[in-house]
Design a protein around this motif. Structure first.
Motif, PDB file in Angstrom:
ATOM      1  N   ALA A 195       0.831  -1.201   0.000  1.00 28.53           N
ATOM      2  CA  ALA A 195       0.000   0.000   0.000  1.00 28.53           C
ATOM      3  C   ALA A 195       0.864   1.249   0.000  1.00 28.53           C
ATOM      4  O   ALA A 195       0.605   2.211  -0.727  1.00 28.53           O
ATOM      5  N   ALA A 196       1.926   1.229   0.821  1.00 26.45           N
ATOM      6  CA  ALA A 196       2.813   2.386   0.898  1.00 26.45           C
ATOM      7  C   ALA A 196       3.546   2.603  -0.426  1.00 26.45           C
ATOM      8  O   ALA A 196       3.746   3.747  -0.866  1.00 26.45           O
ATOM      9  N   ILE A 197       3.935   1.517  -1.083  1.00 25.08           N
ATOM     10  CA  ILE A 197       4.627   1.622  -2.374  1.00 25.08           C
ATOM     11  C   ILE A 197       3.692   2.198  -3.434  1.00 25.08           C
ATOM     12  O   ILE A 197       4.091   3.026  -4.258  1.00 25.08           O
ATOM     13  N   TYR A 198       2.443   1.766  -3.410  1.00 24.01           N
ATOM     14  CA  TYR A 198       1.447   2.320  -4.347  1.00 24.01           C
ATOM     15  C   TYR A 198       1.316   3.830  -4.154  1.00 24.01           C
ATOM     16  O   TYR A 198       1.325   4.606  -5.116  1.00 24.01           O
ATOM     17  N   VAL A 199       1.229   4.248  -2.905  1.00 25.81           N
ATOM     18  CA  VAL A 199       1.100   5.670  -2.611  1.00 25.81           C
ATOM     19  C   VAL A 199       2.378   6.421  -2.993  1.00 25.81           C
ATOM     20  O   VAL A 199       2.319   7.533  -3.527  1.00 25.81           O
ATOM     21  N   ALA A 200       3.545   5.802  -2.729  1.00 24.73           N
ATOM     22  CA  ALA A 200       4.805   6.431  -3.123  1.00 24.73           C
ATOM     23  C   ALA A 200       4.861   6.629  -4.633  1.00 24.73           C
ATOM     24  O   ALA A 200       5.298   7.680  -5.126  1.00 24.73           O
ATOM     25  N   GLY A 201       4.410   5.633  -5.382  1.00 23.88           N
ATOM     26  CA  GLY A 201       4.351   5.771  -6.830  1.00 23.88           C
ATOM     27  C   GLY A 201       3.425   6.886  -7.253  1.00 23.88           C
ATOM     28  O   GLY A 201       3.725   7.655  -8.187  1.00 23.88           O
ATOM     29  N   ALA A 202       2.296   7.005  -6.569  1.00 23.55           N
ATOM     30  CA  ALA A 202       1.356   8.079  -6.878  1.00 23.55           C
ATOM     31  C   ALA A 202       1.979   9.447  -6.617  1.00 23.55           C
ATOM     32  O   ALA A 202       1.763  10.396  -7.380  1.00 23.55           O
ATOM     33  N   PHE A 240       5.303  -7.694  -7.756  1.00 23.90           N
ATOM     34  CA  PHE A 240       4.041  -7.091  -7.325  1.00 23.90           C
ATOM     35  C   PHE A 240       4.272  -5.667  -6.831  1.00 23.90           C
ATOM     36  O   PHE A 240       3.542  -4.745  -7.192  1.00 23.90           O
ATOM     37  N   TYR A 241       5.314  -5.471  -6.020  1.00 22.06           N
ATOM     38  CA  TYR A 241       5.621  -4.139  -5.498  1.00 22.06           C
ATOM     39  C   TYR A 241       5.970  -3.167  -6.629  1.00 22.06           C
ATOM     40  O   TYR A 241       5.527  -2.008  -6.624  1.00 22.06           O
ATOM     41  N   CYS A 289       5.027  -3.295  -9.780  1.00 24.39           N
ATOM     42  CA  CYS A 289       3.799  -2.985 -10.524  1.00 24.39           C
ATOM     43  C   CYS A 289       2.914  -2.017  -9.752  1.00 24.39           C
ATOM     44  O   CYS A 289       2.298  -1.116 -10.338  1.00 24.39           O
ATOM     45  N   ARG A 290       2.842  -2.201  -8.428  1.00 16.80           N
ATOM     46  CA  ARG A 290       2.032  -1.283  -7.627  1.00 16.80           C
ATOM     47  C   ARG A 290       2.594   0.134  -7.684  1.00 16.80           C
ATOM     48  O   ARG A 290       1.846   1.108  -7.694  1.00 16.80           O
ATOM     49  N   PHE A 291       3.916   0.257  -7.741  1.00 13.35           N
ATOM     50  CA  PHE A 291       4.537   1.580  -7.835  1.00 13.35           C
ATOM     51  C   PHE A 291       4.106   2.287  -9.124  1.00 13.35           C
ATOM     52  O   PHE A 291       3.677   3.445  -9.096  1.00 13.35           O
ATOM     53  N   PHE A 292       4.199   1.591 -10.253  1.00 14.70           N
ATOM     54  CA  PHE A 292       3.872   2.234 -11.527  1.00 14.70           C
ATOM     55  C   PHE A 292       2.364   2.417 -11.715  1.00 14.70           C
ATOM     56  O   PHE A 292       1.938   3.367 -12.385  1.00 14.70           O
ATOM     57  N   THR A 293       1.567   1.523 -11.124  1.00 15.07           N
ATOM     58  CA  THR A 293       0.118   1.769 -11.135  1.00 15.07           C
ATOM     59  C   THR A 293      -0.193   3.053 -10.380  1.00 15.07           C
ATOM     60  O   THR A 293      -0.976   3.895 -10.846  1.00 15.07           O
ATOM     61  N   GLY A 294       0.426   3.216  -9.221  1.00 11.14           N
ATOM     62  CA  GLY A 294       0.258   4.452  -8.458  1.00 11.14           C
ATOM     63  C   GLY A 294       0.751   5.660  -9.212  1.00 11.14           C
ATOM     64  O   GLY A 294       0.135   6.734  -9.164  1.00 11.14           O
ATOM     65  N   ALA A 295       1.862   5.525  -9.944  1.00 12.65           N
ATOM     66  CA  ALA A 295       2.400   6.651 -10.706  1.00 12.65           C
ATOM     67  C   ALA A 295       1.399   7.130 -11.753  1.00 12.65           C
ATOM     68  O   ALA A 295       1.212   8.341 -11.952  1.00 12.65           O
ATOM     69  N   GLY A 296       0.748   6.187 -12.427  1.00 14.24           N
ATOM     70  CA  GLY A 296      -0.259   6.572 -13.413  1.00 14.24           C
ATOM     71  C   GLY A 296      -1.442   7.280 -12.779  1.00 14.24           C
ATOM     72  O   GLY A 296      -1.905   8.315 -13.272  1.00 14.24           O
ATOM     73  N   ILE A 297      -1.922   6.752 -11.650  1.00 17.25           N
ATOM     74  CA  ILE A 297      -3.048   7.368 -10.960  1.00 17.25           C
ATOM     75  C   ILE A 297      -2.652   8.728 -10.401  1.00 17.25           C
ATOM     76  O   ILE A 297      -3.415   9.700 -10.481  1.00 17.25           O
ATOM     77  N   GLY A 298      -1.450   8.847  -9.831  1.00 13.42           N
ATOM     78  CA  GLY A 298      -0.993  10.133  -9.305  1.00 13.42           C
ATOM     79  C   GLY A 298      -0.907  11.194 -10.384  1.00 13.42           C
ATOM     80  O   GLY A 298      -1.276  12.355 -10.170  1.00 13.42           O
ATOM     81  N   GLY A 299      -0.421  10.804 -11.572  1.00 11.21           N
ATOM     82  CA  GLY A 299      -0.392  11.746 -12.683  1.00 11.21           C
ATOM     83  C   GLY A 299      -1.781  12.163 -13.123  1.00 11.21           C
ATOM     84  O   GLY A 299      -2.000  13.304 -13.541  1.00 11.21           O
TER      85      GLY A 299
END
Length: 482
Positions: free
Chosen positions: A72-79, A122-123, A125-135
C-alpha cells in the motif's frame, strides 16, 4: 495544434466558459475525465479487500500483514512520484496530452500486476500503477476546474472526486466473487481483479479522446486560435441544444503569452506570494491522506485479524463504507457553492474528526462488533469524504493557472507522502499489536482532521462561484499589470 507568435493578447475566454449553462458537453467532460476516480477506488479497494488472500500461501505471493501495508505504501509512493513528474509536464505540455499518457501508464501497470510471480514484481507494478493514478490527479483536476463553469465548480468537483467510492463499492463486490474459491482458485481470483480494472480503463480512454485541451492553457501558451476554435464549438453546440443564443461577456483578461514557466518561478510564487495557501493545502492533504490511506488499506485486516470476520466476507464492509463516502459529496456538495468554501470545508474536517474520536473510544473499549464498527465508519466518512474531495478543489483553485497542475501534484505528493505512506505502514503494525494500538491510530487520524479544519478557519480562501482568474490571477496577467 500550431502555436502563433507569442505576444500580449486580450481574451474573454474564461468569462465565456464560466457563463455557459450546463449541457451535454459538460456531461461528456465529467464522464471522460471524472471516471478516473472510479479506477483509483477500484485499485485501493481491491488491494484492501484481497489483503487477507495475499497473505495465504496458495495465493502465489504469500505476503505478511506488514507486506500488505508495504504494498500500500509503495502504491502511494508511486502516486506521489507520478503526480510530481506528470504534474510538471501537464503545466508544460497541456492537459490533454498528459491525461491520455497517464491513463496509458495505469493500464500497462495494472495488467502487469495481474501476472505478478513474486512479491518484488508485485511491489514494482504497484509503484507504476500508483504513478499513473498520481499523474491523473493533477492532469484531470486542473482540466476539470478549467472547463466547468464557476457557479457549479464546487458541486461538480466534489461529485467527481466522490465517484472514487463507486469504484470502491464495485471493487469490494467484485472481490467477494473473485475470492470465492468455489469459483476461482486461490492464485487466480485476485489476479483477475486487476485485469478487470484495465478493461474499465480502456472504456474510459475511448470517451476521453473526445475531451478537448483546456482553452485556458491554450491561450496562455500561444495557441489562442485553437482556444477560440474550441470555445466557439462548445458555444455552438450549447446554442443548438438550448435553441437560444448565449449572452455577451464583458470580462476580459490581458495575458503576456509564454511557452513555459520555469520550475524555480513556480516554487517562488508559492512560497513568497501565497505562503498562507501553501500551509492550507498541506494541512488539508495530510489530514485526509492519513485517515483514508491508513483505514482503507488495512480495514480488511482489522476485520479478519482482530474481529474474526471471514476473509471472503470482509469486502462487504467496504461496500457499506463506500456508500457513506459517496453519499456525502452527492448530498452535501452543492453547499460548497451555495454556502461557501470556508464554512463547509472547516465544518466537514472538524466534524469528521470529532466523530472519529467517538469511534476510537468505542472501538478501544470493545463496545463495537464488526457490524457497528462499519456503521460508525460509514457515518464518519459521510462527512469526511466532502472534506477530502475539497482538498483537491482548494489547491486547484487558489494558485495561478500556470502552476495549477503542479500545485495539485505538489500538495498531493507531500501531503500523501507524509500521511498516506506513514498511515498504512503504521496501521499495518498496529493491527499486529491489537485493538488498543488501532484505536490509538484512530485518534491520530482524528487529530489531523481537526487540525486541518482549524487551519481552514484561519487561512481558507472563499472561491465559491468565482472565476479562477479572480481567485488567483495568472502569472502572465500579473506581470502585464505590474
Amino acid at each position: 495544434m500550431s502555436r502563433a507568435t507569442l505576444g500580449t493578447i486580450r481574451t474573454n475566454i474564461p468569462g465565456r466558459l464560466d457563463r455557459l449553462p450546463w449541457s451535454r458537453w459538460h456531461w461528456m467532460v465529467v464522464v471522460g475525465l471524472g471516471t478516473v476516480w472510479i479506477l483509483d477506488g477500484l485499485e485501493v479497494t481491491i488491494v484492501g479487500s484481497i489483503s487477507d488472500r495475499l497473505t495465504q500461501s496458495g495465493s502465489g505471493l504469500g505476503l505478511s500483514p506488514a507486506g500488505v501495508g508495504l504494498a500500500a505504501a509503495i502504491y502511494v509512493a508511486g502516486a506521489c512520484v507520478g503526480s510530481l513528474v506528470f504534474g510538471h509536464l501537464t503545466d508544460r505540455f497541456g492537459r490533454k496530452r498528459l491525461f491520455i499518457i497517464t491513463l496509458g501508464v495505469y493500464l500497462l501497470a495494472t495488467v502487469a500486476t495481474a501476472f505478478s510471480p513474486s512479491p518484488l514484481f508485485f511491489y514494482i507494478c504497484r509503484f507504476f500503477t500508483g504513478a499513473g493514478i498520481g499523474g491523473e490527479y493533477s492532469a484531470i483536476n486542473s482540466a476539470i476546474d478549467e472547463l466547468i463553469p464557476a457557479k457549479r465548480r464546487g458541486t461538480v468537483d466534489l461529485a467527481i472526486n466522490g465517484s472514487y467510492w463507486l469504484g470502491t463499492a464495485f471493487g469490494a463486490i467484485l472481490s467477494t466473487v473473485l475470492l470465492n474459491t468455489a469459483i476461482f482458485a486461490e492464485w487466480l481470483g485476485w489476479r483477475l481483479a486487476f485485469g478487470l480494472g484495465a478493461v474499465l480503463g480502456l472504456l474510459i480512454l475511448l470517451v476521453r479522446r473526445n475531451v478537448p485541451e483546456s482553452p485556458r492553457w491554450m491561450f496562455i501558451h500561444g495557441y489562442e486560435d485553437g482556444a477560440e476554435k474550441v470555445v466557439r464549438e462548445i458555444e455552438r453546440d450549447i446554442e443548438d441544444q438550448t435553441g437560444s443564443p448565449l449572452g455577451p461577456v464583458e470580462d476580459s483578461l490581458t495575458i503576456t503569452q509564454r511557452p513555459s514557466i520555469r520550475f524555480s518561478e513556480i516554487i517562488d510564487v508559492a512560497v513568497h506570494r501565497y505562503p498562507r495557501r501553501v500551509v492550507l493545502g498541506l494541512s488539508l492533504f495530510i489530514g485526509q491522506a492519513f485517515l483514508y490511506n491508513a483505514v482503507f488499506f488495512t480495514y480488511a485486516l482489522v476485520l479478519t485479524k482482530l474481529m474474526g470476520v471471514p476473509g471472503d466476507a470482509a469486502p462487504w464492509a467496504l461496500v457499506a463504507i463506500a456508500v457513506g463516502n459517496f453519499a456525502g459529496p452527492m448530498l452535501l456538495g452543492h453547499f460548497f457553492d451555495a454556502v461557501g468554501r470556508k464554512v463547509m470545508i472547516s465544518a466537514t474536517y472538524i466534524g469528521s474528526g470529532v466523530l472519529l474520536c467517538g469511534v476510537a473510544a468505542l472501538f478501544g473499549a470493545g463496545a463495537l462488533d464488526a457490524f457497528w464498527l462499519t456503521a460508525c465508519w460509514s457515518a464518519v466518512f459521510f462527512v469526511a469524504s466532502c472534506g477530502a474531495s475539497s482538498a483537491y478543489l482548494t489547491v486547484s483553485e487558489v494558485f495561478p493557472m500556470e502552476t495549477r497542475a503542479l500545485a495539485i501534484a505538489f500538495f498531493y505528493a507531500v501531503g500523501t507522502g507524509l500521511g498516506g505512506i506513514v498511515g498504512p505502514l503504521l496501521f499495518g503494525d498496529f493491527v499486529g499489536q491489537g485493538v488498543g494500538a488501532v484505536a490509538f491510530g484512530y485518534y491520530i487520524g482524528a487529530a489531523l482532521m481537526i487540525a486541518a479544519g482549524l487551519v481552514e478557519v484561519v487561512f481558507g480562501v472563499e472561491a465559491s462561484r468565482t472565476s479562477l482568474e479572480k481567485v488567483a490571477a495568472p502569472l502572465t496577467a500579473q506581470e502585464q499589470t505590474a
